[in-house]
Design a protein around this motif. Structure first.
Motif, PDB file in Angstrom:
ATOM      1  N   LEU A  64      41.886 128.055 206.756  1.00 59.43           N
ATOM      2  CA  LEU A  64      42.692 126.862 206.490  1.00 59.43           C
ATOM      3  C   LEU A  64      41.993 125.877 205.561  1.00 59.43           C
ATOM      4  O   LEU A  64      42.609 124.886 205.133  1.00 59.43           O
ATOM      5  N   LEU A  65      40.704 126.119 205.234  1.00 56.90           N
ATOM      6  CA  LEU A  65      39.885 125.111 204.562  1.00 56.90           C
ATOM      7  C   LEU A  65      39.563 125.446 203.112  1.00 56.90           C
ATOM      8  O   LEU A  65      38.684 124.812 202.518  1.00 56.90           O
ATOM      9  N   VAL A 108      58.039 122.002 210.259  1.00 58.63           N
ATOM     10  CA  VAL A 108      56.897 122.403 209.441  1.00 58.63           C
ATOM     11  C   VAL A 108      56.355 123.713 209.994  1.00 58.63           C
ATOM     12  O   VAL A 108      56.589 124.049 211.163  1.00 58.63           O
ATOM     13  N   PRO A 109      55.641 124.494 209.178  1.00 59.24           N
ATOM     14  CA  PRO A 109      55.047 125.734 209.691  1.00 59.24           C
ATOM     15  C   PRO A 109      54.167 125.439 210.907  1.00 59.24           C
ATOM     16  O   PRO A 109      53.336 124.524 210.887  1.00 59.24           O
ATOM     17  N   GLY A 155      42.749 136.775 212.038  1.00 64.36           N
ATOM     18  CA  GLY A 155      43.822 137.354 211.233  1.00 64.36           C
ATOM     19  C   GLY A 155      45.075 136.497 211.249  1.00 64.36           C
ATOM     20  O   GLY A 155      45.751 136.338 210.221  1.00 64.36           O
ATOM     21  N   ALA A 156      45.402 135.931 212.399  1.00 68.52           N
ATOM     22  CA  ALA A 156      46.585 135.073 212.504  1.00 68.52           C
ATOM     23  C   ALA A 156      46.407 133.806 211.688  1.00 68.52           C
ATOM     24  O   ALA A 156      47.345 133.355 210.997  1.00 68.52           O
ATOM     25  N   PHE A 214      48.721 132.835 208.547  1.00 64.04           N
ATOM     26  CA  PHE A 214      49.411 131.550 208.602  1.00 64.04           C
ATOM     27  C   PHE A 214      49.087 130.716 207.365  1.00 64.04           C
ATOM     28  O   PHE A 214      49.974 130.094 206.764  1.00 64.04           O
ATOM     29  N   ALA A 215      47.804 130.696 206.966  1.00 65.94           N
ATOM     30  CA  ALA A 215      47.399 129.930 205.783  1.00 65.94           C
ATOM     31  C   ALA A 215      48.078 130.445 204.522  1.00 65.94           C
ATOM     32  O   ALA A 215      48.360 129.673 203.598  1.00 65.94           O
ATOM     33  N   ALA A 216      48.362 131.759 204.478  1.00 66.81           N
ATOM     34  CA  ALA A 216      48.999 132.370 203.309  1.00 66.81           C
ATOM     35  C   ALA A 216      50.517 132.329 203.391  1.00 66.81           C
ATOM     36  O   ALA A 216      51.199 132.845 202.491  1.00 66.81           O
ATOM     37  N   GLY A 217      51.052 131.781 204.483  1.00 66.49           N
ATOM     38  CA  GLY A 217      52.503 131.713 204.639  1.00 66.49           C
ATOM     39  C   GLY A 217      53.134 133.038 204.991  1.00 66.49           C
ATOM     40  O   GLY A 217      54.323 133.259 204.715  1.00 66.49           O
TER      41      GLY A 217
END
Length: 646
Positions: free
Chosen positions: A108-109, A424-425, A474-475, A479-482
């Motif tokens: 995420l960073l 939001v996601p 992995g999740a 998630f970060a990649a949509g």
């Protein structure tokens, strides 16, 4: 990162009065402070100054401690979005966790800063709440009501200024001071409650949510009953894949039988190797099961302890409760100053002040503290069905609910609702064995958030992000990649249930000599187990060149064992198997000579291998397979190593 689940009335009696709030002169808004740890990336520490009371009725300011990390960077980069990490408790300091959390949240960073905040009343913020009377686990003779009243007196007119609504306003000030247009908010345990409240209050400032071990922020479960309904399922999961073979065929039935016998009277170690009377009641039993969701070794020991307790032998269960810190005795004592240090990491005073402001309570506004509130709580719980209470009586549960916690707290609940969840996601992480923030609670919150992806993690208790499981990383990456997240599989390794404590010497062989040798070996191994756990409780597992202090532990049935500073194991009429006693007579490091006495065996002297000279025997003493150590975590492995090295 965990919501407190233990009964504070048992664990938090009072000590000496000290200053309630450690205050420092607040620095100018966003003033830079020295921030030495740059190991994970460019790290900046600052203060954000906010009003204590935004209505102005109570004067004063709070200097919030903020630590931001740009992972892997050495030079400053201007970024318009941050990942706001919210720790649990409530009351836990977040800035202390920044260096540990940053690598876990790496997916995420890549283009975001990590932002950690010690919210009001916690950590390095200038109004850290320190209530020694609520931090200690010792029995001091002061009443529980007075402990809570004393802590509230320290806060004075600010007693109602530590709710999540105040924290949410503070976090918005942190966002503005940091220059961020939006925040991806990550919460763990009670941090998820704050995350949901912030997102509802500032939906245009939130780009996404990651909720780990989720607390329902709506207040629709004011007694947190989902946690109690989760207990049988968590116990049954400990027995999957034949992990309880030879121990029990139905741990749920064992729990029901034990519950029917409560309270149980037994004897436990007084901390100096002597046995003293103790009582295990429903609140201790529930808390013990809940504690297992953060302690795989305790979770593995519960089936055998419940099996024995259910047939009238409470000694193993009582010992587990004592070893877990849930069963205090009148002989316990503690240095009051130790609570001050503990509060800097997790402030129990802040925990109480926040929960008692946030929680929806069963009593009418204006109900005075004490008996009237307890009567209202018991009436509300008693009006529910047994199934809604997870099969427990109202009196069993009340001290473990927010209502029981707050019945003596003079503050006023804010009664606020929560707005609609932003579209939001959202990623939610839930351990299948979580008994603090149950999977049921996670599903309920997921239904409120549009488009939520929920990752259920088998074999995991509370706090998922720090588990090190590949499926969790992995999740986060997906998630970060949509992208859609994958699934988690149950770990292939099985942590086997701790074997049953033997009922008699007959379990060890056909002949009297076989039984004597078997009793001796089992007793020695149990002494090693107890000494090992005592060493865990007295150290952080790091190796030291200093000679460790001697460890004294009481036997399960009778007697005392001592592990000397030189690493010699001494038993004095130690009783592990009913009706027997084992005493050490000599040893050469590799072997131990003992005197065995008892019914149904051949009393006399026997020579056996010294388990302290064999690492595999130490694992056997703990009832675990060496191949399962990774399932128990790196801290556990380090502590095993420290014990072997002594």
């Amino acid at each position: 990162m965990s919501r407190v689940s233990r009964p504070l009335s048992r664990l938090l009696p009072a000590l000496l009065p000290v200053l309630a709030v450690i205050a420092a002169a607040p620095a100018p808004a966003s003033a830079d402070l020295r921030c030495g740890d740059q190991s994970v990336g460019r790290t900046r520490c600052s203060r954000v100054v906010v009003p204590l009371d935004r209505t102005g009725a109570v004067p004063g300011e709070v200097g919030l401690s903020v630590r931001t990390v740009q992972l892997g960077e050495r030079k400053k980069k201007v970024r318009r979005e941050g990942v706001l990490f919210l720790a649990g408790g409530p009351g836990q300091a977040a800035t202390l966790l920044a260096s540990d959390v940053a690598p876990l949240l790496k997916p995420l960073l890549k283009k975001r800063d990590l932002v950690t905040v010690d919210t009001r009343g916690t950590g390095r913020s200038t109004d850290l709440i320190v209530c020694p009377e609520l931090e200690t686990t010792a029995v001091t003779g002061l009443s529980t009501p007075e402990s809570f009243r004393s802590c509230a007196r320290r806060l004075g007119p600010a007693v109602d200024l530590y709710g999540t609504s105040d924290v949410v306003a503070d976090l918005e000030a942190v966002r503005i001071a940091g220059g961020y247009d939006q925040l991806l908010v990550v919460g763990v345990s009670y941090g998820t409650f704050t995350a949901q409240r912030y997102a509802a209050a500032h939906p245009d400032r939130v780009s996404g949510l990651v909720l780990d071990s989720t607390v329902d922020a709506t207040g629709n479960d004011p007694f947190s009953l989902g946690t109690f309904r989760a207990l049988p399922g968590a116990l049954s999961h400990a027995c999957l894949r034949a992990a309880c073979r030879g121990v029990t065929t139905d741990v749920g039935a064992d729990l029901a039988r034990t519950r029917a016998l409560l309270p149980l009277t037994t004897a436990v170690d007084d901390g100096e190797g002597k046995r003293v009377p103790a009582k295990v009641d429903a609140t201790i039993l529930i808390s013990l099961i809940q504690a297992g969701d953060l302690d795989p070794m305790l979770r593995a020991a519960m089936p055998a302890a419940l099996r024995r307790a259910g047939v009238g032998d409470p000694a193993p269960l009582g010992r587990l409760a004592r070893e877990s810190g849930l069963l205090a005795t009148p002989e316990d004592d503690e240095d009051p100053s130790s609570g001050v240090g503990a509060a800097a990491s997790v402030s129990t005073g802040s925990y109480v002040a926040t929960v008692c402001r946030d929680a929806h309570q069963p009593w009418a506004p204006g109900t005075p503290p004490g008996a009237p509130r307890r009567t209202a709580s018991l009436a509300a719980l008693g009006g529910l069905t047994g199934a809604q209470r997870g099969g427990w009586a109202a009196s069993d549960l009340v001290d473990l609910t927010p209502a029981g916690l707050c019945e003596e707290w003079p503050g006023t609940p804010d009664g606020l609702g929560i707005g609609a969840a932003p579209d939001v996601p959202t990623l939610m992480l839930s351990g299948e064995d979580d008994t603090r923030t149950s999977p049921e609670e996670a599903r309920r919150v997921a239904a409120r958030h549009p488009g939520t992806q929920l990752l259920s993690v088998p074999g995991q208790g509370h706090s998922v992000i720090g588990s090190g499981r590949g499926c969790v990383t992995g999740a986060l990456t997906a998630f970060a990649a949509g992208k859609p997240i994958g699934r988690c599989r149950r770990p292939s390794a099985v942590v086997k249930a701790t074997p049953l404590a033997p009922e008699s010497p007959a379990a060890f062989g056909r002949t009297a000599t076989e039984r004597a040798r078997g009793v001796a070996r089992a007793t020695i191994l149990d002494a090693v187990r107890s000494a090992l756990l005592a060493s865990f409780a007295s150290s952080d597992g790091t190796l030291s060149l200093d000679a460790p202090p001697a460890i004294h532990v009481a036997g399960l049935r009778s007697g005392t064992a001592t592990l000397t500073s030189g690493g010699t194991l001494r038993l004095d009429r130690l009783g592990y198997v009913p009706g027997t006693a084992v005493t050490t007579k000599a040893g050469d490091g590799k072997r131990i000579r003992v005197l065995v006495r008892g019914r149904g065996l051949r009393s006399g002297r026997y020579t056996l291998p010294n388990p302290l000279a064999d690492e595999s025997a130490i694992y056997e003493a703990l009832g675990i397979d060496p191949d399962d150590v990774e399932q128990l975590g790196s801290t556990f492995a380090r502590r095993i190593q420290a014990f072997v090295e002594r």
